[in-house]
Design a protein around this motif. Structure first.
Motif, short mmCIF file in Angstrom:
data_model
loop_
_atom_site.label_atom_id
_atom_site.label_comp_id
_atom_site.label_asym_id
_atom_site.label_seq_id
_atom_site.Cartn_x
_atom_site.Cartn_y
_atom_site.Cartn_z
N GLN A 168 -21.04 -29.50 -0.33
CA GLN A 168 -22.47 -29.69 -0.13
C GLN A 168 -22.92 -29.06 1.18
O GLN A 168 -23.99 -28.44 1.26
N ARG A 169 -22.10 -29.20 2.20
CA ARG A 169 -22.47 -28.70 3.52
C ARG A 169 -22.40 -27.18 3.61
O ARG A 169 -23.23 -26.54 4.26
N TYR A 170 -21.39 -26.60 2.96
CA TYR A 170 -21.15 -25.16 3.12
C TYR A 170 -21.26 -24.40 1.80
O TYR A 170 -20.66 -23.34 1.63
N ASN A 171 -22.04 -24.91 0.89
CA ASN A 171 -22.19 -24.27 -0.41
C ASN A 171 -22.68 -22.83 -0.27
O ASN A 171 -22.30 -21.95 -1.06
N HIS A 172 -23.50 -22.55 0.73
CA HIS A 172 -24.07 -21.20 0.89
C HIS A 172 -23.02 -20.17 1.29
O HIS A 172 -23.29 -18.97 1.24
N LEU A 173 -21.82 -20.61 1.69
CA LEU A 173 -20.78 -19.67 2.09
C LEU A 173 -19.86 -19.28 0.93
O LEU A 173 -19.06 -18.35 1.08
N VAL A 174 -19.96 -19.96 -0.18
CA VAL A 174 -19.03 -19.74 -1.28
C VAL A 174 -19.44 -18.53 -2.11
O VAL A 174 -20.59 -18.41 -2.55
N ASP A 175 -18.49 -17.64 -2.30
CA ASP A 175 -18.68 -16.50 -3.19
C ASP A 175 -18.08 -16.86 -4.54
O ASP A 175 -16.86 -16.78 -4.73
N ALA A 176 -18.92 -17.28 -5.45
CA ALA A 176 -18.45 -17.78 -6.74
C ALA A 176 -17.84 -16.70 -7.61
O ALA A 176 -17.18 -17.00 -8.62
N ASP A 177 -18.02 -15.43 -7.24
CA ASP A 177 -17.46 -14.34 -8.04
C ASP A 177 -16.01 -14.04 -7.68
O ASP A 177 -15.37 -13.21 -8.34
N HIS A 178 -15.49 -14.67 -6.63
CA HIS A 178 -14.12 -14.44 -6.21
C HIS A 178 -13.38 -15.78 -6.10
O HIS A 178 -13.97 -16.80 -5.73
N THR A 179 -12.11 -15.76 -6.42
CA THR A 179 -11.29 -16.96 -6.32
C THR A 179 -10.96 -17.23 -4.86
O THR A 179 -10.53 -16.34 -4.13
N LEU A 180 -11.20 -18.46 -4.44
CA LEU A 180 -10.95 -18.82 -3.05
C LEU A 180 -9.48 -19.21 -2.87
O LEU A 180 -8.99 -20.12 -3.54
N PRO A 181 -8.74 -18.55 -1.97
CA PRO A 181 -7.36 -18.95 -1.72
C PRO A 181 -7.31 -20.18 -0.82
O PRO A 181 -8.00 -20.25 0.19
N VAL A 182 -6.52 -21.16 -1.21
CA VAL A 182 -6.32 -22.36 -0.41
C VAL A 182 -4.84 -22.42 -0.05
O VAL A 182 -3.99 -22.59 -0.92
N PHE A 183 -4.53 -22.26 1.22
CA PHE A 183 -3.15 -22.22 1.67
C PHE A 183 -2.65 -23.64 1.94
O PHE A 183 -3.34 -24.45 2.55
N THR A 184 -1.44 -23.90 1.51
CA THR A 184 -0.86 -25.23 1.68
C THR A 184 0.62 -25.12 1.98
O THR A 184 1.29 -24.17 1.54
N ALA A 185 1.14 -26.07 2.72
CA ALA A 185 2.57 -26.14 2.96
C ALA A 185 3.27 -26.58 1.67
O ALA A 185 2.64 -27.08 0.73
N GLY A 186 4.59 -26.42 1.64
CA GLY A 186 5.33 -26.71 0.42
C GLY A 186 5.60 -28.18 0.19
O GLY A 186 5.94 -28.58 -0.93
N GLU A 187 5.48 -29.02 1.22
CA GLU A 187 5.71 -30.45 1.06
C GLU A 187 4.78 -31.01 -0.01
O GLU A 187 3.58 -30.72 -0.03
N GLY A 194 -19.39 -29.67 -11.32
CA GLY A 194 -20.29 -28.62 -11.75
C GLY A 194 -20.49 -27.49 -10.77
O GLY A 194 -21.27 -26.56 -11.03
N TYR A 195 -19.81 -27.52 -9.61
CA TYR A 195 -19.94 -26.42 -8.66
C TYR A 195 -19.33 -25.16 -9.25
O TYR A 195 -18.33 -25.19 -9.97
N SER A 196 -19.88 -24.03 -8.92
CA SER A 196 -19.38 -22.76 -9.41
C SER A 196 -18.22 -22.28 -8.55
O SER A 196 -18.03 -22.72 -7.42
N GLY A 197 -17.44 -21.35 -9.08
CA GLY A 197 -16.32 -20.80 -8.34
C GLY A 197 -15.01 -21.43 -8.75
O GLY A 197 -14.95 -22.37 -9.54
N ASP A 198 -13.93 -20.87 -8.22
CA ASP A 198 -12.61 -21.36 -8.54
C ASP A 198 -11.70 -21.17 -7.34
O ASP A 198 -12.04 -20.47 -6.39
#
Length: 258
Positions: A133-152, A170-174
């Protein structure tokens, strides 16, 4: 007509009372449920004249169960207290006779908590929704957003729950989770635990400094409980630290009444 003294005082733009009273979460070690730091009157909202054009989030995991090694120490302490505690009117730990250990399934050790008021997975989900909700204007729904995580696993599960909240409802993007193994040969990175920094992990000076700061209050508390409990007690400084962790993690798993 009489005028009250308060009517002559200009309205105060800043409140003087403190609303940040005792909060048990602030005294339950690093295993406690999330709580915000004491604020300094600075609003979280973006000033009208400013625009956020980039945002970074760095977190590891949310509220969780203790690890198996920590849980073993907690259970051993509970059994120790059960076998040595006398039931007296003034005994603050007399209740342990009928107390059940809070981890009923050993397979839950190390996992995120998944139910209750301090569910780590639920908190991560709602946090993701809040930030969308706060940063919806920064999301590029046409590209998949990478989310980096540790292996634990608990870290991976937290990242997944956060991402589901960020892209759910219902938010757009993946998104795509990118897991980085937690191995010493990986070296230090922003997703690693302390094992990525062997110098800190094996530094006896760090442990000594922490002991110097903590032992005095812990010894006082051990002496106090031993005195209240009678001759059956043999609570040590190490037990005091385990008690703090016990309360923190039990509160994560099932709500405690303070």
């Amino acid at each position: 007509m009489a005028t009250s003294a308060t009517a002559l005082i200009s309205p105060r733009p800043y409140q003087q009372q403190s609303n940040d009273q005792f909060n048990a979460l602030k005294y339950l070690s690093t295993g406690a449920a999330f709580h915000e730091a004491t604020g300094h009157g600075i609003s979280k909202e973006t000033p009208d004249q400013c625009v956020i054009d980039q945002a970074h989030l760095l977190m590891r995991h949310g509220e969780r169960y203790p690890t198996a090694s920590s849980g073993k120490k907690m259970q051993e302490l509970l059994e120790k207290l059960k076998s040595s505690t006398t039931e007296t009117v003034y005994n603050p730990l007399g209740f342990v006779h009928d107390y059940e250990f809070f981890v009923s399934n050993s397979s839950d050790y190390g996992k995120e908590t998944y139910y209750g008021p301090y569910s780590g997975l639920a908190d991560a989900f709602f946090f993701g929704s809040e930030l969308r909700q706060r940063y919806n204007h920064l999301v590029d729904a046409d590209h998949t957003l990478p989310v980096f995580t540790a292996g634990e696993k608990r870290v991976y599960d937290t990242a997944k729950a956060f991402s589901q909240g960020f892209f759910g409802n219902g938010y757009s993007g993946d998104f795509q989770l990118i897991s980085i193994p937690e191995k010493e040969e990986q070296g230090a990175n922003s997703l690693h635990n302390k094992d990525g920094c062997p110098n800190f992990d094996n530094d006896d000076n760090v442990d000594s400094a922490l002991e110097d700061e903590n032992l005095q209050y812990a010894q006082y508390e051990a002496d106090r409980l031993n005195k209240l409990g009678g001759s059956g007690y043999n609570i040590t400084v190490d037990d005091i630290f385990i008690m703090g962790d016990y309360c923190a993690y039990e509160n994560n798993v099932r709500e405690m009444v303070w």
